[in-house]
Design a protein around this motif. Structure first.
Motif, PDB file in Angstrom:
ATOM      1  N   ASN A   1       0.863  -1.182   0.000  1.00 16.86           N
ATOM      2  CA  ASN A   1       0.000   0.000   0.000  1.00 16.86           C
ATOM      3  C   ASN A   1       0.903   1.238   0.000  1.00 16.86           C
TER       4      ASN A   1
ATOM      5  N   PRO B   1       0.561   5.065  -0.424  1.00 10.80           N
ATOM      6  CA  PRO B   1      -0.319   6.232  -0.579  1.00 10.80           C
ATOM      7  C   PRO B   1       0.258   7.227  -1.580  1.00 10.80           C
ATOM      8  N   SER B   2      -0.589   7.716  -2.449  1.00 10.65           N
ATOM      9  CA  SER B   2      -0.133   8.567  -3.554  1.00 10.65           C
ATOM     10  C   SER B   2       0.475   9.882  -3.085  1.00 10.65           C
ATOM     11  N   GLU B   3       0.053  10.372  -1.921  1.00 13.83           N
ATOM     12  CA  GLU B   3       0.547  11.684  -1.486  1.00 13.83           C
ATOM     13  C   GLU B   3       2.051  11.701  -1.225  1.00 13.83           C
TER      14      GLU B   3
ATOM     15  N   ALA C   1       4.321  10.481  -3.119  1.00 13.14           N
ATOM     16  CA  ALA C   1       5.068  10.577  -4.382  1.00 13.14           C
ATOM     17  C   ALA C   1       5.725  11.944  -4.532  1.00 13.14           C
ATOM     18  N   LYS C   2       5.252  12.939  -3.790  1.00  8.87           N
ATOM     19  CA  LYS C   2       5.821  14.289  -3.875  1.00  8.87           C
ATOM     20  C   LYS C   2       7.207  14.383  -3.241  1.00  8.87           C
TER      21      LYS C   2
ATOM     22  N   ASP D   1      -2.217  -3.597   0.365  1.00  4.84           N
ATOM     23  CA  ASP D   1      -3.559  -3.481  -0.203  1.00  4.84           C
ATOM     24  C   ASP D   1      -4.221  -4.838  -0.033  1.00  4.84           C
TER      25      ASP D   1
END
Length: 505
Positions: A152, A154-156, A158-159, A351
């Motif tokens: 899992n 989380p996309s946040e 990626a920054k 996930d």
């Protein structure tokens, strides 16, 4: 045990962790079926091959976290590290010649039940060369995918403009020494990794929105004399395993019903132990931060004699609020504080809700299993079979994990149940079996009802629970109740398919 028409059944087993290895061995021993195994990585071991993060260990005792028909008298510690469990699985696979039966670095991309052929069509590809593909038909399909497989991420995050490492995809080539490391998460993986990372990092920032209940481990090394006794008197090793099993079954009694007098007393004792450990480490200020406000056992209890003490060290900062924003290599917490780090470690789990990950499994009428299970509660019949998916056996899928004992025992019970189903199919010269929808509905309904009043519905959010608040990741009771439910298949609850003339298109 061959079918009456003389043609041997064929079977495919996806995965070579505990589930896949157990299924493959039992298929050959009990039914004389020589299975074809598929493994996405380059070696057997599943979770214990993939997870190489620092401190990776099992939180179930070694002599219990092993196959009952392959006891191991050489375990070095009460709780084994990743490398030793991985070595054990490799030895078992070699003993039963599973390497010769396995397609390694092979990803199953499509599995579909073909009505006319009354078989599963599998399509696969090489993980390193996607142009190298293959396909085949099999009478039986075992999915030993494991719930802790797809990370899992989380996309946040990626920054973040620096190295990002998920614990299940550990980058051992990265230099972690004298680095500022942020660890996101407070589950079992973080509990194991942080004490090791702290030893090499200049500073560790532990971001944890919800602290975990931490139980002290009774870790110890097995003396050579005891290993000698176990080798020459294996019945004593089996008695010791039974003792460990009963000890862990009692944990369910201890915290399964959190409003009971016993559970409340045990939680009060655990609260005092957490406070005592942090005071002893010189950080009483961390007591309110690291004492959970949810019932003991609502989330998986982590075992460590090192974690709380590591969080108390000068080069570790506990941040109880989550990450609100990321700017280059700076993490902003929800209290408005900025933390500049060099490496971001994600201990954010897996996930689990889809269970099948990126594998498309189509049943009758091209029903996609992942889509079906993500949309609604992932219903099964007795946790092993699924309506609409003939001759399909899911191992350690929905409603089959545990919060108190060894899942290896669960796996063996599931495999034995599947073997009994297949023996019935062979004896009656059937093409396939699948559970009736009515039987599956009743099983799932009773399963959810039995969670009422248990600690897993005690008010916390965990990976055991889906977005609707239903417990889909765990079995409802102790292992003994699981064995009792699966001890003898009721074939009145199954749809039986007669053999038809087979045509391969």
């Amino acid at each position: 045990m061959a079918p009456r028409n003389g043609r041997k059944l064929t079977a495919a087993v996806i995965g070579t962790g505990f589930s896949g290895i157990c299924a493959a061995i039992k298929l050959e021993k009990e039914l004389g079926i020589n299975p074809q195994l598929f493994e996405i990585s380059e070696d057997v071991g599943g979770t214990w091959h993939a997870n190489t993060y620092p401190g990776a260990e099992c939180d179930i005792p070694s002599h219990l976290y092993s196959l009952s028909f392959e006891l191991n008298d050489t375990w070095t510690k009460h709780y084994s590290a990743q490398a030793e469990i991985y070595a054990y699985l490799r030895r078992v696979a070699k003993k039963y010649n599973l390497y010769e039966k396995t397609k390694f670095e092979t990803e199953i991309v499509h599995a579909e039940w073909k009505e006319q052929q009354q078989q599963w069509l599998l399509q696969w590809r090489n993980t390193k060369n996607h142009q190298e593909t293959g396909s085949g038909y099999y009478d039986i399909l075992f999915a030993g995918l494991g719930p802790l497989r797809v990370p899992n991420i989380p996309s946040e995050f990626a920054k973040f403009q620096g190295p990002i490492v998920h614990t299940t995809q550990w980058d051992s080539t990265l230099d972690y020494s004298n680095k500022r490391i942020a660890v996101i998460g407070s589950g079992a993986t973080a509990v194991q990794a942080i004490p090791e990372l702290r030893k090499v990092a200049s500073h560790v920032y532990s971001f944890q929105r919800t602290p975990a209940w931490i139980s002290p481990r009774d870790q110890f090394t097995y003396p050579s004399l005891l290993k000698f006794v176990f080798r020459w008197l294996p019945f004593l090793m089996r008695l010791y395993r039974i003792f460990l099993y009963l000890q862990h079954e009692m944990y369910y009694v201890s915290f399964g019903y959190h409003n009971s007098f016993l559970a409340r007393r045990i939680q009060a004792g655990m609260t005092k132990i957490v406070a005592w450990r942090l005071k002893r480490a010189g950080r009483p200020d961390l007591i309110p931060v690291l004492t959970p406000d949810y019932p003991l056992g609502c989330k998986r209890i982590a075992k460590s004699e090192l974690y709380l003490e590591a969080l108390a060290k000068p080069n570790v900062t506990v941040i109880k609020s989550g990450v609100s924003d990321i700017k280059e290599r700076t993490l902003m917490d929800k209290d408005g504080n900025a933390h500049e780090v060099d490496i971001l470690v994600l201990a954010t789990g897996f996930d689990v809700q889809g269970f099948t990950g990126n594998l498309d499994i189509y049943g009758r009428n091209r029903m996609l299993l992942d889509q079906k299970w993500r949309k609604d509660f992932p219903k099964t019949y007795k946790t092993v079979t699924v309506h609409g998916y003939p001759n399909f056996f899911m191992l350690l899928g929905p409603s089959a994990a545990l919060g108190h004992n060894s899942v290896v025992t669960q796996i063996e019970i599931q495999v034995d149940y599947a073997i009994k189903c297949l023996k019935h199919m062979v004896r009656n010269n059937l093409a396939a079996l699948e559970p009736k929808e009515s039987a599956q509905e009743l099983f799932s309904k009773n399963l959810q009802k039995d969670f009422n009043g248990t600690v897993w519905k005690g008010g916390c959010r965990s990976w055991y629970m889906n977005d609707a608040g239903e417990i889909y990741g765990l079995w409802k009771g102790p292992i003994m109740s699981f064995y009792w439910a699966l001890r003898s298949p009721n074939f009145n609850d199954f749809i039986e398919y007669k053999k038809m003339p087979r045509v391969h298109l």
